[in-house]
Scaffold this active site. Structure first.
Site: not given
Length: 320
Positions: A141-142
């Site tokens: 996600e990051t």
């Protein structure tokens, strides 16, 4: 007599607090990775973890080849040390990463400790696998990685803390119980990239922070940021199970799940997080990226991957 009375009281306390395990309880494991004694009781001293111990005999989730403890000696701190955290999230503090300096080990551990079942449910391998799965999904996600990135694409997790560095839509849906605050945006922030007012609201309520009125806190307070990710990880949102229940083997697919091809394993967690975009249409690069992070972290923790890593053939859950 007094000594005998104290002994009887002590035995009574053990009898009340202990939870049966092992052969005396159909092979059940102790909670919180405690040792199961030869007599079927849970504990962490040599009486439980020594001679005759039936399961989880390392005395916690930190058994086997796990790297040294950071000093906390329990929970997630017994599985991942500060140095291993830095190795796993190798480039998170790179100059090119917008989240440089934000995601700290101390914030990670403090937030995890607010959810005492995280990385303490099941045997030592299950505990390690949960840490690997959590860090893998949130790393995707990051991520700031790319196929030819230095040290490989799976060394670049936790590079960002805000969706598109804050240049993102409002993500406000009319929800009477979680009303959007004037001028606030609920775009993806933090390790799990929590999105929409209907997630910021209950997450904030659960962790004791008013995130509807101050969503930016998820990108300015690292402990709060991690707590939102653990909230999402630990909380079922019907008909979806929690990610925690899936990775610890506590989830049993319903008849509808079975018909949809949803099976226990890491792939089901991807379905929970972003199945509507990534699952059910065959091979998907995003799913493969999540798996790549997971395999790297499992390898670093010395634990097997388990089965059903992808969701290529799993039908997504219906919109809530």
């Amino acid at each position: 007599m007094r000594a005998l009375a104290l002994a009887v009281v002590a035995m009574a306390v053990v009898a009340v607090r202990g939870e049966q395990c092992g052969s005396q309880a159909g092979g059940a494991l102790c909670p919180n990775c405690l040792c199961c004694s030869q007599y079927g009781w849970c504990g962490s001293t040599s009486d439980y973890c020594g001679a005759g111990c039936q399961s989880q005999c390392s005395g916690g989730c930190g058994g086997g080849p796990t790297p040294p403890s950071s000093g906390g000696g329990s929970g997630v701190a017994s599985i991942i040390s500060p140095s291993l955290f830095d190795q796993m999230l190798l480039h998170r503090n790179d100059q090119a990463c917008a989240a440089k300096g934000f995601y700290t080990y101390d914030a990670f551990v403090a937030a995890a400790n607010a959810y005492p079942d995280f990385a303490t449910t099941g045997d030592a391998d299950t505990c390690k696998r949960e840490v690997a799965a959590f860090l893998a999904q949130t790393s995707h996600e990051t991520t700031g990685g790319w196929p030819t990135a230095p040290d490989g694409p799976y060394s670049w997790g936790y590079c960002f803390k805000e969706e598109n560095n804050g240049n993102a839509p409002t993500y406000c849906e009319p929800k009477p119980e979680w009303p959007c605050a004037a001028g606030k945006k609920y775009y993806g922030r933090g390790p799990i990239q929590i999105t929409y007012n209907y997630n910021y609201g209950p997450a904030g309520q659960a962790i004791g922070s008013d995130l509807l009125n101050n969503p930016d806190l998820v990108a300015s307070d690292a402990t709060v940021s991690f707590k939102t990710a653990f909230w999402f990880w630990m909380t079922p949102q019907s008909p979806k199970p929690s990610c925690h229940a899936v990775i610890t083997g506590q989830w049993t697919p319903s008849a509808d799940d079975q018909a949809a091809g949803r099976v226990p394993g890491y792939g089901e967690i991807t379905n929970i997080i972003n199945g509507g975009v990534e699952c059910g249409h065959g091979a998907d690069d995003k799913v493969a990226d999540r798996i790549g992070f997971y395999k790297r972290y499992c390898d670093m923790l010395g634990v097997s991957y388990g089965d059903n890593l992808d969701c290529y053939n799993q039908r997504p859950y219906p919109p809530s």
